[in-house]
Design a protein around this motif. Structure first.
Motif, mmCIF file in Angstrom:
data_model
loop_
_atom_site.group_PDB
_atom_site.id
_atom_site.type_symbol
_atom_site.label_atom_id
_atom_site.label_comp_id
_atom_site.label_asym_id
_atom_site.label_seq_id
_atom_site.Cartn_x
_atom_site.Cartn_y
_atom_site.Cartn_z
ATOM 1 N N GLU A 96 0.805 -1.222 0.000
ATOM 2 C CA GLU A 96 0.000 0.000 0.000
ATOM 3 C C GLU A 96 0.837 1.271 0.000
ATOM 4 O OE1 GLU A 96 -0.769 1.543 4.358
ATOM 5 O OE2 GLU A 96 -2.332 0.198 3.697
ATOM 6 N N THR A 99 -0.522 5.035 -0.848
ATOM 7 C CA THR A 99 -1.970 5.145 -1.093
ATOM 8 C C THR A 99 -2.601 6.270 -0.297
ATOM 9 O OG1 THR A 99 -2.402 3.430 0.552
ATOM 10 C CG2 THR A 99 -2.335 2.738 -1.756
ATOM 11 N N ILE A 129 -8.217 2.945 -3.299
ATOM 12 C CA ILE A 129 -7.029 2.932 -4.156
ATOM 13 C C ILE A 129 -6.318 1.578 -4.044
ATOM 14 C CG2 ILE A 129 -4.728 3.957 -4.500
ATOM 15 C CD1 ILE A 129 -6.039 6.659 -3.593
ATOM 16 N N GLN A 132 -8.500 -0.881 -5.979
ATOM 17 C CA GLN A 132 -8.455 -0.661 -7.422
ATOM 18 C C GLN A 132 -7.147 -1.186 -8.013
ATOM 19 O OE1 GLN A 132 -11.254 0.640 -9.134
ATOM 20 N NE2 GLN A 132 -10.129 -0.321 -10.790
ATOM 21 N N SER A 133 -6.027 -0.968 -7.321
ATOM 22 C CA SER A 133 -4.754 -1.470 -7.847
ATOM 23 C C SER A 133 -4.747 -3.000 -7.845
ATOM 24 C CB SER A 133 -3.565 -0.901 -7.060
ATOM 25 O OG SER A 133 -3.523 -1.409 -5.761
ATOM 26 N N GLU A 136 -6.898 -4.200 -10.797
ATOM 27 C CA GLU A 136 -6.211 -4.000 -12.084
ATOM 28 C C GLU A 136 -5.096 -5.023 -12.268
ATOM 29 O OE1 GLU A 136 -5.234 0.183 -12.074
ATOM 30 O OE2 GLU A 136 -7.355 0.707 -12.275
ATOM 31 N N GLN A 137 -4.406 -5.410 -11.190
ATOM 32 C CA GLN A 137 -3.365 -6.441 -11.295
ATOM 33 C C GLN A 137 -3.962 -7.791 -11.646
ATOM 34 O OE1 GLN A 137 -1.267 -6.376 -7.579
ATOM 35 N NE2 GLN A 137 -0.216 -4.460 -8.039
#
Length: 139
Positions: A96, A99, A129, A132-133, A136-137
């Protein structure tokens, strides 16, 4: 198969919470748990039930060089409490770094007035955040 996730930005005083949509594509800030006023593990358990998921994404704080400090140990201790109290829990740990800084910047750009108001929101935006990351990964 789609999966819904809940994420946590665990701090000593507050825990930011976010959720994904049913398809696991978009993260949305959900709430901030005040650890001084609420039994955090019990509230996380309730949120997972409300969101109908057992998948939890937890931000692990690291320093800029990637090393883990005392706060990472505290987060892992909280994760252990969650594992002991909640059956069939899937936990995904995410780096994190920055973030909260990103969340703070986003809130400054959206022009939220007042430090107290921002403090109430920044943790759940940081959790979004983190989530979301992670989402997306996975894609």
């Amino acid at each position: 198969m789609y999966k819904k996730y809940v994420s946590l930005d665990v701090g000593d005083v507050r825990i930011g919470v976010a959720k994904s949509d049913i398809m696991g594509i978009i993260a949305t800030p959900l709430e901030v748990i005040d650890r001084r006023k609420t039994k955090a593990v019990k509230r996380v358990q309730e949120i997972l039930r409300e969101q109908n998921t057992n998948a939890l994404v937890v931000g692990i704080p690291k320093s800029l060089d990637g090393t883990e400090k005392r706060q990472a140990e505290k987060v892992r201790e909280f994760i252990e409490k969650l594992k002991n109290e909640i059956d069939n829990l899937e936990i995904y740990e995410v780096d994190e770094r920055l973030t909260t800084v990103s969340a703070d910047r986003i809130l400054n750009e959206t022009n939220r007035k007042g430090a107290l108001e921002k403090r109430k929101v920044v943790d759940k935006v940081a959790a979004a955040i983190i989530l979301q990351s992670f989402l997306e990964q996975k894609r």
